[in-house]
Design a protein around this motif. Structure first.
Motif, PDB file in Angstrom:
ATOM      1  N   THR A   1       0.827  -1.204   0.000  1.00 34.99           N
ATOM      2  CA  THR A   1       0.000   0.000   0.000  1.00 34.99           C
ATOM      3  C   THR A   1       0.861   1.253   0.000  1.00 34.99           C
ATOM      4  O   THR A   1       0.596   2.218  -0.730  1.00 34.99           O
ATOM      5  CB  THR A   1      -0.932  -0.003   1.222  1.00 34.99           C
ATOM      6  OG1 THR A   1      -1.714  -1.205   1.220  1.00 34.99           O
ATOM      7  CG2 THR A   1      -1.870   1.192   1.187  1.00 34.99           C
TER       8      THR A   1
ATOM      9  N   VAL B   1       2.336   1.868  -3.505  1.00 36.19           N
ATOM     10  CA  VAL B   1       1.352   2.410  -4.452  1.00 36.19           C
ATOM     11  C   VAL B   1       1.030   3.861  -4.139  1.00 36.19           C
ATOM     12  O   VAL B   1       0.934   4.709  -5.049  1.00 36.19           O
ATOM     13  CB  VAL B   1       0.078   1.545  -4.433  1.00 36.19           C
ATOM     14  CG1 VAL B   1      -1.030   2.209  -5.245  1.00 36.19           C
ATOM     15  CG2 VAL B   1       0.364   0.151  -4.977  1.00 36.19           C
ATOM     16  N   LEU B   2       0.876   4.193  -2.857  1.00 34.69           N
ATOM     17  CA  LEU B   2       0.552   5.577  -2.500  1.00 34.69           C
ATOM     18  C   LEU B   2       1.724   6.520  -2.752  1.00 34.69           C
ATOM     19  O   LEU B   2       1.533   7.667  -3.175  1.00 34.69           O
ATOM     20  CB  LEU B   2       0.142   5.641  -1.020  1.00 34.69           C
ATOM     21  CG  LEU B   2      -1.165   4.930  -0.646  1.00 34.69           C
ATOM     22  CD1 LEU B   2      -1.415   5.041   0.847  1.00 34.69           C
ATOM     23  CD2 LEU B   2      -2.337   5.526  -1.424  1.00 34.69           C
TER      24      LEU B   2
ATOM     25  N   ARG C   1       0.069   4.230  -8.594  1.00 37.38           N
ATOM     26  CA  ARG C   1      -0.259   2.975  -9.263  1.00 37.38           C
ATOM     27  C   ARG C   1      -0.141   3.157 -10.764  1.00 37.38           C
ATOM     28  O   ARG C   1      -0.507   4.188 -11.315  1.00 37.38           O
ATOM     29  CB  ARG C   1      -1.663   2.516  -8.894  1.00 37.38           C
ATOM     30  CG  ARG C   1      -2.058   1.225  -9.598  1.00 37.38           C
ATOM     31  CD  ARG C   1      -3.419   0.711  -9.186  1.00 37.38           C
ATOM     32  NE  ARG C   1      -3.753  -0.458  -9.976  1.00 37.38           N
ATOM     33  CZ  ARG C   1      -4.564  -0.449 -11.020  1.00 37.38           C
ATOM     34  NH1 ARG C   1      -5.159   0.674 -11.381  1.00 37.38           N
ATOM     35  NH2 ARG C   1      -4.804  -1.542 -11.700  1.00 37.38           N
TER      36      ARG C   1
ATOM     37  N   PRO D   1      -4.094  -3.649  -7.895  1.00 39.00           N
ATOM     38  CA  PRO D   1      -5.313  -2.841  -7.777  1.00 39.00           C
ATOM     39  C   PRO D   1      -5.654  -2.542  -6.321  1.00 39.00           C
ATOM     40  O   PRO D   1      -5.349  -3.321  -5.409  1.00 39.00           O
ATOM     41  CB  PRO D   1      -6.389  -3.715  -8.430  1.00 39.00           C
ATOM     42  CG  PRO D   1      -5.639  -4.675  -9.291  1.00 39.00           C
ATOM     43  CD  PRO D   1      -4.335  -4.925  -8.590  1.00 39.00           C
ATOM     44  N   ALA D   2      -6.322  -1.408  -6.125  1.00 33.23           N
ATOM     45  CA  ALA D   2      -6.719  -1.016  -4.771  1.00 33.23           C
ATOM     46  C   ALA D   2      -7.658  -2.042  -4.142  1.00 33.23           C
ATOM     47  O   ALA D   2      -7.603  -2.286  -2.935  1.00 33.23           O
ATOM     48  CB  ALA D   2      -7.379   0.359  -4.804  1.00 33.23           C
TER      49      ALA D   2
ATOM     50  N   LEU E   1      -5.640  -4.869  -2.604  1.00 34.15           N
ATOM     51  CA  LEU E   1      -5.013  -4.448  -1.353  1.00 34.15           C
ATOM     52  C   LEU E   1      -6.032  -4.408  -0.219  1.00 34.15           C
ATOM     53  O   LEU E   1      -5.754  -4.854   0.902  1.00 34.15           O
ATOM     54  CB  LEU E   1      -4.373  -3.076  -1.530  1.00 34.15           C
ATOM     55  CG  LEU E   1      -3.146  -3.011  -2.446  1.00 34.15           C
ATOM     56  CD1 LEU E   1      -2.711  -1.565  -2.647  1.00 34.15           C
ATOM     57  CD2 LEU E   1      -2.007  -3.828  -1.865  1.00 34.15           C
ATOM     58  N   LEU E   2      -7.223  -3.858  -0.493  1.00 33.16           N
ATOM     59  CA  LEU E   2      -8.271  -3.820   0.527  1.00 33.16           C
ATOM     60  C   LEU E   2      -8.682  -5.222   0.930  1.00 33.16           C
ATOM     61  O   LEU E   2      -8.843  -5.531   2.125  1.00 33.16           O
ATOM     62  CB  LEU E   2      -9.470  -3.037   0.001  1.00 33.16           C
ATOM     63  CG  LEU E   2     -10.691  -2.958   0.930  1.00 33.16           C
ATOM     64  CD1 LEU E   2     -10.327  -2.279   2.245  1.00 33.16           C
ATOM     65  CD2 LEU E   2     -11.839  -2.224   0.237  1.00 33.16           C
TER      66      LEU E   2
ATOM     67  N   TRP F   1     -11.789  -6.893  -5.240  1.00 28.23           N
ATOM     68  CA  TRP F   1     -11.299  -6.533  -6.566  1.00 28.23           C
ATOM     69  C   TRP F   1     -12.449  -6.417  -7.560  1.00 28.23           C
ATOM     70  O   TRP F   1     -12.491  -5.493  -8.382  1.00 28.23           O
ATOM     71  CB  TRP F   1     -10.294  -7.576  -7.027  1.00 28.23           C
ATOM     72  CG  TRP F   1      -9.835  -7.372  -8.444  1.00 28.23           C
ATOM     73  CD1 TRP F   1      -9.035  -6.380  -8.919  1.00 28.23           C
ATOM     74  CD2 TRP F   1     -10.173  -8.190  -9.570  1.00 28.23           C
ATOM     75  NE1 TRP F   1      -8.847  -6.523 -10.269  1.00 28.23           N
ATOM     76  CE2 TRP F   1      -9.534  -7.630 -10.699  1.00 28.23           C
ATOM     77  CE3 TRP F   1     -10.942  -9.336  -9.740  1.00 28.23           C
ATOM     78  CZ2 TRP F   1      -9.642  -8.184 -11.970  1.00 28.23           C
ATOM     79  CZ3 TRP F   1     -11.050  -9.893 -10.997  1.00 28.23           C
ATOM     80  CH2 TRP F   1     -10.410  -9.318 -12.085  1.00 28.23           C
TER      81      TRP F   1
ATOM     82  N   THR G   1     -14.567  -3.145  -6.650  1.00 27.93           N
ATOM     83  CA  THR G   1     -13.926  -1.898  -7.075  1.00 27.93           C
ATOM     84  C   THR G   1     -13.849  -1.803  -8.583  1.00 27.93           C
ATOM     85  O   THR G   1     -13.883  -0.710  -9.148  1.00 27.93           O
ATOM     86  CB  THR G   1     -12.511  -1.808  -6.485  1.00 27.93           C
ATOM     87  OG1 THR G   1     -11.763  -2.980  -6.847  1.00 27.93           O
ATOM     88  CG2 THR G   1     -12.563  -1.681  -4.978  1.00 27.93           C
TER      89      THR G   1
ATOM     90  N   PRO H   1     -10.445   3.289 -10.634  1.00 30.37           N
ATOM     91  CA  PRO H   1      -9.094   3.628 -10.191  1.00 30.37           C
ATOM     92  C   PRO H   1      -8.272   4.195 -11.331  1.00 30.37           C
ATOM     93  O   PRO H   1      -8.506   3.886 -12.497  1.00 30.37           O
ATOM     94  CB  PRO H   1      -8.529   2.283  -9.717  1.00 30.37           C
ATOM     95  CG  PRO H   1      -9.326   1.268 -10.449  1.00 30.37           C
ATOM     96  CD  PRO H   1     -10.690   1.846 -10.621  1.00 30.37           C
TER      97      PRO H   1
END
Length: 473
Positions: free
Chosen positions: A55, A58-59, A63, A408-409, A412-413, A449, A452, A458
């Motif tokens: 995370t 990516v931040l 990404r 992908p976010a 990660l979530l 995934w 989202t 994204p």
């Protein structure tokens, strides 16, 4: 930032899979106690650290799409000053990480399923009564049931598994009146009735400590040891897990070939000047097929033939297919037009021969050449001498090395949800919520995934940060 993302990806590949294996193995194989507690919570902390590292990458760096990740890898592997192409490097880099990444993914999926199945089905704690009995000089004997209550069936059938409170009478230590003891036990078929016997563990000199029982002696022993599953069930799960691990190893080797160490180019090698011309489908025919091989997408569909995408290289012996451990569709636009050397050491007549394309602008791309193609070239071409330059150095091009910036976010979530679910299931609290939590932990990455992807948008790409000097591999 480019090199940092590569290091994070490699660290997560190793630590993440090791954490999953240690967590599943510790929960499945170790007895309750300080060792199991330390092992499983250390594994959860390692998995949480992997999610945080991904995370943060990516931040911090942004990404990017997988195609942009390939571009970053190529930019980092290019040499500042392209070579003339007249000489070959004396030493080729080893290539282990593509195999490690594919094998890690293939191993992580079945390991996660084994983990959450055992977390949901296993008993999180042996309980106070079982702990007191296990610490004393206990015995396990078949005792008759004198009362049954609190029956809960798993289904409507009379033969369905059930849980109930069973009462037995424990012999008094000095011939006095028997001491009643009640315990809750699971029976796999039906409900034991008054007069039936059950294996019961108790302390003959201390009947006041109570008793624990189950429908089999091995289940009683597992309960006393604090194991999450009975020995027989754990053994079956372990065997299935071992088969999955072997299959993962085979998948990684089939997709990328075996991991390679560094190699020194010798006089027995084959070297061809080649130019990347794009991607096409190669048809590999069974051994002994006289129809030959070809790269035409419509060519041949003989029995037993294999079709797969390859990077096509123009050489003076015709077009040569090079199989990459990467997406050929994404790699072809970046590599088309690159000129360099195609190198390999002749090997046996079966399988695929490890080969490397060394571009004039300084990067080395590992791949595999069909053995039939290598044999065809050897038969059609007279070996020509080539020059090896010990001063020439290349950089290894790993097209998937920047995967940490492409996650992908939603994944990660979902991974964060899975880690939280695993931590909750490690708590010594029993209840019907455990099965649902295990299901949620197992499917969270895929479900998040998908959600989202359907309802979120994204960012597809992020402007690339300046590429650091030095090899990306």
């Amino acid at each position: 930032m480019s090199a940092g993302a590569v290091r994070v990806g490699r660290g997560v590949t190793v630590v993440g899979v090791a954490g999953l294996v240690v967590l599943a193995g510790g929960w499945l194989l170790l007895d309750a106690g300080p060792l199991r507690t330390a092992v499983v919570w250390a594994a959860v902390a390692a998995l949480a650290g992997c999610v945080v590292a991904l995370t943060g990458t990516v931040l911090r760096a942004g990404r990017v799409t997988p195609a942009r990740g390939y571009e970053l890898a190529l930019d980092a592997a290019r040499a500042p000053a392209p070579a003339t192409g007249a000489a070959l490097p004396a030493v080729l880099h080893g290539s282990r990480w593509p195999w490690a990444r594919v094998t890690a993914v293939a191993l992580a999926v079945p390991t996660a399923l084994v983990l959450f199945c055992t977390l949901g089905a296993g008993t999180p704690d042996r309980g106070a009564v079982a702990g007191r009995i296990a610490d004393a000089d206990y015995v396990i004997k078949e005792l008759p049931v004198v009362a049954v209550g609190g029956v809960e069936r798993a289904g409507s059938s009379s033969r369905a598994s059930s849980e109930a409170d069973y009462t037995v009478r424990l012999p008094a230590p000095h011939g006095g009146a028997a001491v009643p003891a009640t315990f809750r036990a699971e029976v796999h078929r039906g409900v034991r009735q008054v007069g039936d016997t059950l294996p019961v563990a108790y302390v003959p000199q201390r009947p006041d400590l109570g008793a624990v029982g189950a429908d089999t002696r091995s289940a009683v022993e597992a309960q006393l040891a604090g194991r999450t599953l009975p020995y027989g069930t754990a053994a079956v799960a372990g065997v299935l897990w071992a088969v999955a691990a072997l299959a993962a190893f085979c998948v990684g080797t089939a997709v990328t070939g075996p991991p390679r160490g560094g190699r020194r180019v010798g006089k027995d090698w084959t070297a061809l000047r080649a130019t990347a011309a794009g991607v096409a489908e190669h048809v590999e025919r069974p051994r002994g097929d006289d129809a030959g091989t070809g790269t035409d997408a419509g060519a041949g569909s003989g029995k037993g033939s294999a079709r797969y995408a390859c990077l096509i290289l123009h050489t003076d012996t015709g077009d040569v297919p090079l199989r990459l451990a990467a997406s050929h569709r994404r790699a072809a636009p970046l590599l088309t037009g690159a000129a360099g050397w195609l190198l390999w050491k002749p090997a046996g007549p079966r399988g695929k021969v490890p080969a490397d394309f060394v571009a004039d602008d300084g990067w080395q791309l590992p791949g595999r050449l069909p053995a039939a193609e290598a044999a065809r070239i050897a038969a059609a071409r007279t070996p020509a001498p080539f020059t090896v330059d010990t001063a020439r150095h290349t950089r290894l091009l790993e097209l998937g090395s920047h995967w940490a910036r492409t996650v992908p976010a939603g994944v990660l979530l979902g991974a964060a949800v899975s880690v939280v679910a695993a931590g909750a299931l490690l708590l010594p609290v029993d209840g019907g919520w455990r099965a649902w939590t295990a299901v949620a932990g197992a499917v969270a990455p895929l479900l998040c995934w998908m959600i989202t992807g359907l309802f979120g948008a994204p960012r597809a790409t992020t402007p690339a940060a300046p590429v650091e000097a030095g090899p990306a591999a």
